[in-house]
Design a protein around this motif. Sequence first.
Motif, PDB file in Angstrom:
ATOM      1  N   ALA A  12       0.975  -1.153  -0.021  1.00 36.52           N
ATOM      2  CA  ALA A  12       0.089   0.170   0.345  1.00 36.52           C
ATOM      3  C   ALA A  12       0.978   1.467  -0.205  1.00 36.52           C
ATOM      4  O   ALA A  12       0.303   2.100   0.769  1.00 36.52           O
ATOM      5  CB  ALA A  12      -1.130  -0.149   1.413  1.00 36.52           C
ATOM      6  N   LEU A  17      -1.370   1.897  -4.204  1.00 35.53           N
ATOM      7  CA  LEU A  17      -2.613   3.016  -4.077  1.00 35.53           C
ATOM      8  C   LEU A  17      -3.042   3.362  -5.860  1.00 35.53           C
ATOM      9  O   LEU A  17      -4.337   3.841  -6.270  1.00 35.53           O
ATOM     10  CB  LEU A  17      -2.277   3.870  -2.922  1.00 35.53           C
ATOM     11  CG  LEU A  17      -2.059   3.637  -1.723  1.00 35.53           C
ATOM     12  CD1 LEU A  17      -1.407   4.785  -0.637  1.00 35.53           C
ATOM     13  CD2 LEU A  17      -3.318   2.288  -1.200  1.00 35.53           C
ATOM     14  N   SER A  31      -8.120  -5.419  -4.286  1.00 37.00           N
ATOM     15  CA  SER A  31      -8.750  -5.750  -2.238  1.00 37.00           C
ATOM     16  C   SER A  31      -6.543  -5.030  -2.699  1.00 37.00           C
ATOM     17  O   SER A  31      -6.097  -5.666  -3.362  1.00 37.00           O
ATOM     18  CB  SER A  31      -9.060  -7.063  -1.818  1.00 37.00           C
ATOM     19  OG  SER A  31     -10.387  -7.666  -2.078  1.00 37.00           O
ATOM     20  N   ILE A  32      -6.503  -5.186  -1.278  1.00 40.32           N
ATOM     21  CA  ILE A  32      -5.136  -4.535  -0.845  1.00 40.32           C
ATOM     22  C   ILE A  32      -4.393  -4.887   0.244  1.00 40.32           C
ATOM     23  O   ILE A  32      -5.251  -5.130   1.011  1.00 40.32           O
ATOM     24  CB  ILE A  32      -4.908  -2.631  -1.134  1.00 40.32           C
ATOM     25  CG1 ILE A  32      -5.249  -2.105  -2.489  1.00 40.32           C
ATOM     26  CG2 ILE A  32      -3.353  -2.398  -0.277  1.00 40.32           C
ATOM     27  CD1 ILE A  32      -5.281  -0.697  -2.190  1.00 40.32           C
ATOM     28  N   TYR A  33      -3.586  -5.462  -0.260  1.00 45.43           N
ATOM     29  CA  TYR A  33      -3.250  -6.016   1.367  1.00 45.43           C
ATOM     30  C   TYR A  33      -1.493  -5.389   1.307  1.00 45.43           C
ATOM     31  O   TYR A  33      -0.894  -5.263   0.993  1.00 45.43           O
ATOM     32  CB  TYR A  33      -2.798  -7.567   1.176  1.00 45.43           C
ATOM     33  CG  TYR A  33      -3.697  -8.864   0.770  1.00 45.43           C
ATOM     34  CD1 TYR A  33      -4.336  -9.149   2.269  1.00 45.43           C
ATOM     35  CD2 TYR A  33      -4.858  -9.287  -0.221  1.00 45.43           C
ATOM     36  CE1 TYR A  33      -6.053  -9.775   1.963  1.00 45.43           C
ATOM     37  CE2 TYR A  33      -5.763  -9.190  -0.177  1.00 45.43           C
ATOM     38  CZ  TYR A  33      -6.048 -10.227   0.807  1.00 45.43           C
ATOM     39  OH  TYR A  33      -7.441 -10.411   1.197  1.00 45.43           O
ATOM     40  N   GLU A  34      -1.150  -5.084   2.769  1.00 42.01           N
ATOM     41  CA  GLU A  34      -0.639  -4.620   3.454  1.00 42.01           C
ATOM     42  C   GLU A  34       0.255  -4.526   4.778  1.00 42.01           C
ATOM     43  O   GLU A  34      -0.518  -5.431   5.687  1.00 42.01           O
ATOM     44  CB  GLU A  34      -0.815  -2.879   3.612  1.00 42.01           C
ATOM     45  CG  GLU A  34       0.634  -2.370   5.206  1.00 42.01           C
ATOM     46  CD  GLU A  34       1.351  -2.065   3.838  1.00 42.01           C
ATOM     47  OE1 GLU A  34       3.041  -2.223   3.951  1.00 42.01           O
ATOM     48  OE2 GLU A  34       1.600  -1.959   2.795  1.00 42.01           O
ATOM     49  N   PRO A  39      -0.916   2.044   6.124  1.00 41.57           N
ATOM     50  CA  PRO A  39      -0.767   2.240   4.507  1.00 41.57           C
ATOM     51  C   PRO A  39      -0.067   3.255   4.237  1.00 41.57           C
ATOM     52  O   PRO A  39       0.593   4.253   5.483  1.00 41.57           O
ATOM     53  CB  PRO A  39      -2.140   2.601   3.770  1.00 41.57           C
ATOM     54  CG  PRO A  39      -2.712   3.278   4.776  1.00 41.57           C
ATOM     55  CD  PRO A  39      -2.343   2.786   5.687  1.00 41.57           C
ATOM     56  N   LEU A 119      -7.222   8.050   0.484  1.00 41.92           N
ATOM     57  CA  LEU A 119      -8.453   7.316   1.615  1.00 41.92           C
ATOM     58  C   LEU A 119      -8.938   6.957   1.204  1.00 41.92           C
ATOM     59  O   LEU A 119      -9.608   5.707   1.025  1.00 41.92           O
ATOM     60  CB  LEU A 119      -7.093   6.983   2.239  1.00 41.92           C
ATOM     61  CG  LEU A 119      -5.693   6.134   2.416  1.00 41.92           C
ATOM     62  CD1 LEU A 119      -5.336   6.452   3.717  1.00 41.92           C
ATOM     63  CD2 LEU A 119      -5.046   4.687   1.755  1.00 41.92           C
ATOM     64  N   THR A 128     -10.305  -2.150  -0.535  1.00 44.56           N
ATOM     65  CA  THR A 128     -10.775  -2.226   0.717  1.00 44.56           C
ATOM     66  C   THR A 128      -9.235  -2.846   0.500  1.00 44.56           C
ATOM     67  O   THR A 128      -8.108  -3.538  -0.068  1.00 44.56           O
ATOM     68  CB  THR A 128     -11.509  -4.231   0.768  1.00 44.56           C
ATOM     69  OG1 THR A 128     -10.951  -5.094  -0.769  1.00 44.56           O
ATOM     70  CG2 THR A 128     -12.525  -4.194   0.345  1.00 44.56           C
ATOM     71  N   LEU A 129      -9.455  -1.832   1.760  1.00 47.65           N
ATOM     72  CA  LEU A 129      -8.055  -2.568   2.683  1.00 47.65           C
ATOM     73  C   LEU A 129      -7.638  -3.600   3.877  1.00 47.65           C
ATOM     74  O   LEU A 129      -7.949  -3.501   4.929  1.00 47.65           O
ATOM     75  CB  LEU A 129      -6.906  -0.901   2.719  1.00 47.65           C
ATOM     76  CG  LEU A 129      -5.383  -1.063   3.874  1.00 47.65           C
ATOM     77  CD1 LEU A 129      -4.774  -1.542   2.674  1.00 47.65           C
ATOM     78  CD2 LEU A 129      -5.159   0.309   3.802  1.00 47.65           C
ATOM     79  N   HIS A 130      -6.447  -4.247   3.760  1.00 46.36           N
ATOM     80  CA  HIS A 130      -6.293  -5.580   4.762  1.00 46.36           C
ATOM     81  C   HIS A 130      -5.026  -5.442   4.532  1.00 46.36           C
ATOM     82  O   HIS A 130      -3.696  -5.491   4.878  1.00 46.36           O
ATOM     83  CB  HIS A 130      -6.697  -6.536   4.376  1.00 46.36           C
ATOM     84  CG  HIS A 130      -7.865  -7.282   3.599  1.00 46.36           C
ATOM     85  ND1 HIS A 130      -8.966  -7.712   4.449  1.00 46.36           N
ATOM     86  CD2 HIS A 130      -8.104  -7.382   2.447  1.00 46.36           C
ATOM     87  CE1 HIS A 130      -9.608  -7.679   2.939  1.00 46.36           C
ATOM     88  NE2 HIS A 130      -9.524  -7.550   2.240  1.00 46.36           N
ATOM     89  N   ILE A 131      -4.548  -4.765   6.502  1.00 45.11           N
ATOM     90  CA  ILE A 131      -3.427  -4.578   7.076  1.00 45.11           C
ATOM     91  C   ILE A 131      -3.171  -5.248   8.075  1.00 45.11           C
ATOM     92  O   ILE A 131      -3.881  -6.513   8.174  1.00 45.11           O
ATOM     93  CB  ILE A 131      -3.264  -3.038   7.870  1.00 45.11           C
ATOM     94  CG1 ILE A 131      -4.907  -2.921   8.853  1.00 45.11           C
ATOM     95  CG2 ILE A 131      -4.084  -2.065   7.166  1.00 45.11           C
ATOM     96  CD1 ILE A 131      -4.583  -2.242  10.234  1.00 45.11           C
TER      97      ILE A 131
END
Length: 406
Positions: A12, A17, A31-34, A39, A119, A128-131
Amino acid sequence: MTDLSDIVIIGAGPAGLIAAERLAAAGHAVSIYERMPSPARKFLMAGRGGLNLSHGEAFERFLTRYGPAEAFLESALRAFTPGDLVAWAEGLGEKTFIGSSGRIFPESFKASPLLRAWLARLAGLGVTLHIRHCWTGWDGEGRLAFQGPDSGLVHRKAAATLLALGGASWPRLGADGGWVPLLRGRGVAITDLAPANSGVEIGWSRAYAEKSAGEPLKRIAVTLAGATRRGEAVVTERGLEGGVVYALSPVIRSSIAMHGHAEIAIDLRPDLDETALARLLDRPQASQSLSTYLRKAAKLAPVAIGLLREATGNALPREAAALARLIKHVPLRVMAQRSLERAISTAGGVALEEIDSQFMLRKAPGVFVAGEMLDWEAPTGGYLLQACFATGVAAARGIETWLAAR
């Protein structure tokens, strides 16, 4: 397991982004995985000293700043130019301006307002952001595998994947190069990661380090192997930092690899030629100390005079022509670059021949790569962020093209 219409972006930072934004705006589920708790941490760090988004110089000259990677990056940079980056930032409510150096900044000088607006836009587009999800590669079924926040394993299948994991500089901010063995395990050629835009270690005497650390060397020129750069540097306890040193990072790195050290020369008065400088110095010293004489006749700051003494073991020549020659060519031996963990950016990465024109890995169909993971480097001045954004946009376009063809 998710539907195959989902696109998964890992990382991210700016490249990930902006790709997410482009893809979501085109109607894709993204979907973003960080792996970090939040981010774009390095992006925020870059904004602490005034966020340098890009550079306003003539575009043809701008392209040359990418050195050997210019040909590879050109199409992406032409498709998303500094002007496009400015328009994007202003579309998020952050007006920009061009500084006296040609660098482009947001008026706020900060990254945080821009990131907050960004954001919010992504959330509005359904991204969707998955931290706290650390990518660990692929499982036996070809699905993406992650170590989740509760140490549980998460598996994702995606229509396309974008890797935007960054390099390995400032790993505490997120990019640690952990992806290198994962891609090498798939047969992808990786150029070893190395420090770029990095300070150098010289090994000052204790006296010079204690007296001069933190002092700037202003309006100097540094030369190595026929390459000369102008700018400023700052004396540190162990060597030098600053833009003029960073700009020579590729040449310094190459020289150290070949010879075990790099012999640089510093011109303390690049605005004067040697003859004119000797003429200024060809006057009686009278009762003045040599330091006072150099300060008045050659307009040298104390830190620069100390550098002359440091380079000669305090055995400065007295004759005007020899003194002028020294001022114009102060020899220093660089023993090492600062560690990768302290470098501003990373050289090396995924070899460019491993990537097709759509930024897809040739050996992993459906897997795309963008940003600092790729084997390119550039000096500070807005060139780093511009290429991260541009390759993110190019990879998003490549993903759309690939999905449409399917």
